[in-house]
Design a protein around this motif. Structure first.
Motif, PDB file in Angstrom:
ATOM      1  N   ARG A 199      26.144  83.440  52.247  1.00  0.00           N
ATOM      2  CA  ARG A 199      27.123  84.231  53.010  1.00  0.00           C
ATOM      3  C   ARG A 199      28.022  84.965  52.026  1.00  0.00           C
ATOM      4  NH1 ARG A 199      32.393  83.777  55.251  1.00  0.00           N
ATOM      5  NH2 ARG A 199      32.559  84.611  57.373  1.00  0.00           N
ATOM      6  N   SER A 200      28.172  86.248  52.202  1.00  0.00           N
ATOM      7  CA  SER A 200      28.990  87.063  51.318  1.00  0.00           C
ATOM      8  C   SER A 200      29.910  87.944  52.147  1.00  0.00           C
ATOM      9  CB  SER A 200      28.122  87.929  50.398  1.00  0.00           C
ATOM     10  OG  SER A 200      27.293  88.799  51.152  1.00  0.00           O
ATOM     11  N   GLU A 201      31.123  88.146  51.633  1.00  0.00           N
ATOM     12  CA  GLU A 201      32.113  88.966  52.321  1.00  0.00           C
ATOM     13  C   GLU A 201      32.373  90.238  51.528  1.00  0.00           C
ATOM     14  OE1 GLU A 201      35.555  86.586  52.715  1.00  0.00           O
ATOM     15  OE2 GLU A 201      34.568  84.995  53.865  1.00  0.00           O
ATOM     16  N   GLU A 202      32.733  91.256  52.241  1.00  0.00           N
ATOM     17  CA  GLU A 202      33.049  92.539  51.610  1.00  0.00           C
ATOM     18  C   GLU A 202      34.335  92.414  50.785  1.00  0.00           C
ATOM     19  OE1 GLU A 202      34.215  97.112  52.957  1.00  0.00           O
ATOM     20  OE2 GLU A 202      34.035  95.481  54.410  1.00  0.00           O
ATOM     21  N   LYS A 219      40.354  80.137  55.201  1.00  0.00           N
ATOM     22  CA  LYS A 219      39.066  80.100  55.881  1.00  0.00           C
ATOM     23  C   LYS A 219      39.141  79.157  57.075  1.00  0.00           C
ATOM     24  CE  LYS A 219      36.517  81.076  51.618  1.00  0.00           C
ATOM     25  NZ  LYS A 219      35.400  80.649  50.728  1.00  0.00           N
ATOM     26  N   MET A 229      36.303  93.645  58.302  1.00  0.00           N
ATOM     27  CA  MET A 229      35.536  93.385  57.094  1.00  0.00           C
ATOM     28  C   MET A 229      34.080  93.135  57.472  1.00  0.00           C
ATOM     29  SD  MET A 229      38.085  90.952  54.852  1.00  0.00           S
ATOM     30  CE  MET A 229      36.897  90.977  53.495  1.00  0.00           C
ATOM     31  N   THR A 230      33.199  93.396  56.514  1.00  0.00           N
ATOM     32  CA  THR A 230      31.760  93.214  56.716  1.00  0.00           C
ATOM     33  C   THR A 230      31.321  91.901  56.077  1.00  0.00           C
ATOM     34  OG1 THR A 230      31.398  95.602  56.727  1.00  0.00           O
ATOM     35  CG2 THR A 230      29.487  94.201  56.351  1.00  0.00           C
ATOM     36  N   VAL A 231      30.608  91.099  56.828  1.00  0.00           N
ATOM     37  CA  VAL A 231      30.095  89.810  56.366  1.00  0.00           C
ATOM     38  C   VAL A 231      28.576  89.842  56.441  1.00  0.00           C
ATOM     39  CG1 VAL A 231      30.050  87.328  56.769  1.00  0.00           C
ATOM     40  CG2 VAL A 231      32.164  88.604  57.114  1.00  0.00           C
ATOM     41  N   GLU A 276      25.075  87.583  56.032  1.00  0.00           N
ATOM     42  CA  GLU A 276      24.533  86.220  56.040  1.00  0.00           C
ATOM     43  C   GLU A 276      23.013  86.276  55.975  1.00  0.00           C
ATOM     44  OE1 GLU A 276      25.959  84.534  59.633  1.00  0.00           O
ATOM     45  OE2 GLU A 276      28.015  84.249  58.902  1.00  0.00           O
ATOM     46  N   ALA A 318      39.997  90.984  60.670  1.00  0.00           N
ATOM     47  CA  ALA A 318      40.686  90.270  59.593  1.00  0.00           C
ATOM     48  C   ALA A 318      42.172  90.613  59.652  1.00  0.00           C
ATOM     49  CB  ALA A 318      40.102  90.641  58.232  1.00  0.00           C
TER      50      ALA A 318
END
Length: 210
Positions: free
Chosen positions: A31-34, A53, A119-121, A123, A143
């Motif tokens: 999982r990565s967040e912008e 979180k 924000m863009t996540v 997965e 967010a």
């Protein structure tokens, strides 16, 4: 090498919604967040950033943030700061607001600026079944970014809130003072019972059935 990369890309699906809970054969592997800049302009590059979180412990976040804002670091490197920014996305927004409100009561006189953004996540989900392809989910989630500062901020800034004073109403303070002043009198016990009875009459306690 080109054949392997093309084979891998053919097994990846891009979807806009996460897998459903009943799809037990799938599990999230990454999982990565912008990494977008703060929506509040003018923040220092080394500002204290508290990322909240969904699974974060409020107690641990507040212990660290309060110590830094009050200049009570355990070592010499943890010097006091005058600004802190809280960020949270998705299900962590509510916990972010809770941390900010509690910190404002622990450290008084804080100016606040709040901003909402998206924000863009990304997965990546894989399955135990070989015939099921990997799934890459790209979601846009809400967010929040909240800045707390000991130094005055621009009141014209969008989302600005001045420092708040937390005090009890004047009527309640006067009633408490009357109760304390009658503590040394012979009829103080009767007066205290009467005051408590009046409070109970206006706002009776709740009863719970077991």
């Amino acid at each position: 090498m080109e054949d392997q990369s093309s084979a891998f890309s053919s097994r990846v699906q891009f979807v806009s919604s996460p897998p459903q809970p009943e799809q037990s054969s799938l599990w999230r592997i990454s999982r990565s967040e912008e990494r977008a800049p703060f929506p509040i302009p003018g923040l220092a590059a080394d500002i204290l950033h508290m990322r909240v979180k969904e699974g974060s412990k409020i107690r641990n976040l507040l212990r660290f943030a309060t110590a830094r804002m009050q200049g009570e670091g355990k070592d010499s490197s943890a010097t006091g700061v005058r600004q802190v920014v809280f960020t949270g996305l998705g299900r962590g927004i509510t916990k972010t607001i809770t941390c900010v409100e509690i910190l404002k009561r622990k450290v008084t006189g804080l100016h606040q600026v709040s901003r909402l953004c998206y924000m863009t996540v990304n997965e990546v989900w894989e399955s135990t079944l070989q015939e099921v392809e990997s799934i890459t989910v790209e979601r846009t989630v809400p967010a929040i970014c909240i800045l707390l500062s000991k130094d005055p901020l621009d009141p014209q800034e969008l989302g600005y809130q001045p420092p708040q004073t937390f005090s009890i109403p004047a009527e309640e303070a006067e009633r408490c003072g009357d109760l304390l002043r009658t503590a040394g009198r012979p009829s103080s016990l009767h007066t205290a019972k009467r005051l408590c009875l009046d409070d109970w009459t206006r706002c009776p306690p709740k009863t719970y059935k077991v």
